[in-house]
Scaffold this active site. Sequence first.
Site, PDB file in Angstrom:
ATOM      1  N   GLY A   1       0.786  -1.223   0.000  1.00  0.00           N
ATOM      2  CA  GLY A   1       0.000   0.000   0.000  1.00  0.00           C
ATOM      3  C   GLY A   1       0.816   1.270   0.000  1.00  0.00           C
TER       4      GLY A   1
ATOM      5  N   GLY B   1       3.571  -2.521  -4.769  1.00  0.00           N
ATOM      6  CA  GLY B   1       3.277  -2.658  -6.198  1.00  0.00           C
ATOM      7  C   GLY B   1       3.288  -1.288  -6.838  1.00  0.00           C
TER       8      GLY B   1
ATOM      9  N   ARG C   1      -8.543   4.094 -13.665  1.00  0.00           N
ATOM     10  CA  ARG C   1      -8.523   4.564 -12.277  1.00  0.00           C
ATOM     11  C   ARG C   1      -9.472   5.733 -11.998  1.00  0.00           C
ATOM     12  NH1 ARG C   1      -4.660   6.644  -9.864  1.00  0.00           N
ATOM     13  NH2 ARG C   1      -5.030   5.674  -7.832  1.00  0.00           N
TER      14      ARG C   1
ATOM     15  N   TYR D   1     -12.137   4.664  -9.231  1.00  0.00           N
ATOM     16  CA  TYR D   1     -11.843   5.134  -7.883  1.00  0.00           C
ATOM     17  C   TYR D   1     -12.011   6.644  -7.711  1.00  0.00           C
ATOM     18  CZ  TYR D   1      -9.201   0.697  -7.780  1.00  0.00           C
ATOM     19  OH  TYR D   1      -8.814  -0.611  -7.855  1.00  0.00           O
TER      20      TYR D   1
ATOM     21  N   CYS E   1     -18.170   5.636 -25.008  1.00  0.00           N
ATOM     22  CA  CYS E   1     -19.577   6.036 -25.001  1.00  0.00           C
ATOM     23  C   CYS E   1     -20.200   5.824 -23.626  1.00  0.00           C
ATOM     24  CB  CYS E   1     -20.341   5.259 -26.080  1.00  0.00           C
ATOM     25  SG  CYS E   1     -22.000   5.888 -26.349  1.00  0.00           S
TER      26      CYS E   1
END
Length: 402
Positions: A221, A264, A301, A305, A332
Amino acid sequence: MHDFLTKEECFELLNKYGSPLYVYDEETLRQRCKEMTGLLPNKHLFVDYSVKANTNIRLLEMIKEEGLHVDAMSLGELASNKKAGFKSDEIIYVCNNITESEMREVLKEGVLLSVDSLSQLETYGKLNPGGDIIIRFNPGVGAGHHDKVITGGKKTKFGVQKEFIDDVKKVLKKYNLNLVGINQHIGSLFLDYNSYVEGVKNILEIATHFKGLKIIDLGGGFGVPYHGEDRLDLDKLSIELDKVLTEFLDKYDNKDVIFYIEPGRYIVCECGVLLGTVTSIKDNYDTKYLGCDIGFNVLMRPILYDSYHEIEILQRKPNNRKETYTVVGNICESGDILGKDRLLKKANVDDVVIVYNAGAYGYSMASNYNLRSRPAEVLITKDHKDILIRKRDTIESMMNYE
């Protein structure tokens, strides 16, 4: 402009490889790897890159060269890890709700498996009695910038509730399983190291309920500043983590336990930018829209989010004027928005859009929605050469699945 690309180089890359285009910088990638491998110099630490952030095999090869291990969450990710050169003992299969047949395939590969529920532990015990296993726990706390990236706490599907430790022990005994490790992941994109340290304390408390653990995975994280925030203070994080781990080792029975971390995003995010092309400018009911060819099939993203990415316009005919735009893509859907109400350089059709910090969860989340092609990926090497490391989809390649 980003320090690894000039404005002119962006134009040249789009002319050479087409638009839109992911571009990665080797030097930045290797530097982030070194920062993680050097985080705890006084502890037995393995850095376990979370492959889902970016699965490109050329990038995985460089990550391996820097001494990192990897995880996998699917057989496809496992195959990518193997193709990049990772050995079975350098991979942990951190899975979620997988089938019995998938477990069998992982066992065939000789890769250590981490399960995150009592029922999955039962399934594994039936398949591989007497085998080694890792269990993911949920300590009851989470962290992250959005509900959808919080992976610990009382409102997430991940991990075994810590109150079920006795039930875990019963299943382990029932199938004579060898619990070699435990892991957690409280969430994504933290920039305050204190939340991570508190999470580490929680997993270490759980570890005290099990003797002889070989692996304690502290989770990941690690965040990067998408919005101009202060960077994660790695020096302070290192000091605080070292204190907590030292205190734990003083009391724990296995002094040779290996600690893992799972960065990551931190490894790949800042090495990547996304280049696109302005295709239209229009006013609709008091909103000025800048249309471009970066739809959410290319970068998901923002729609998934509500994430923020810095956006810049590279003008082909420079001027000093600025405009407030809502930057939208070519899909669209009304939600196909890269950024709302952004004050940017005044744009014209055929100018270039550059989206920063796009190396993590960019291409790996890309799709062919609207049957649009996924973009190509290009690497800028240490000697500043550009290399195509993934081809752009074509109509023919997409039709081959039909």
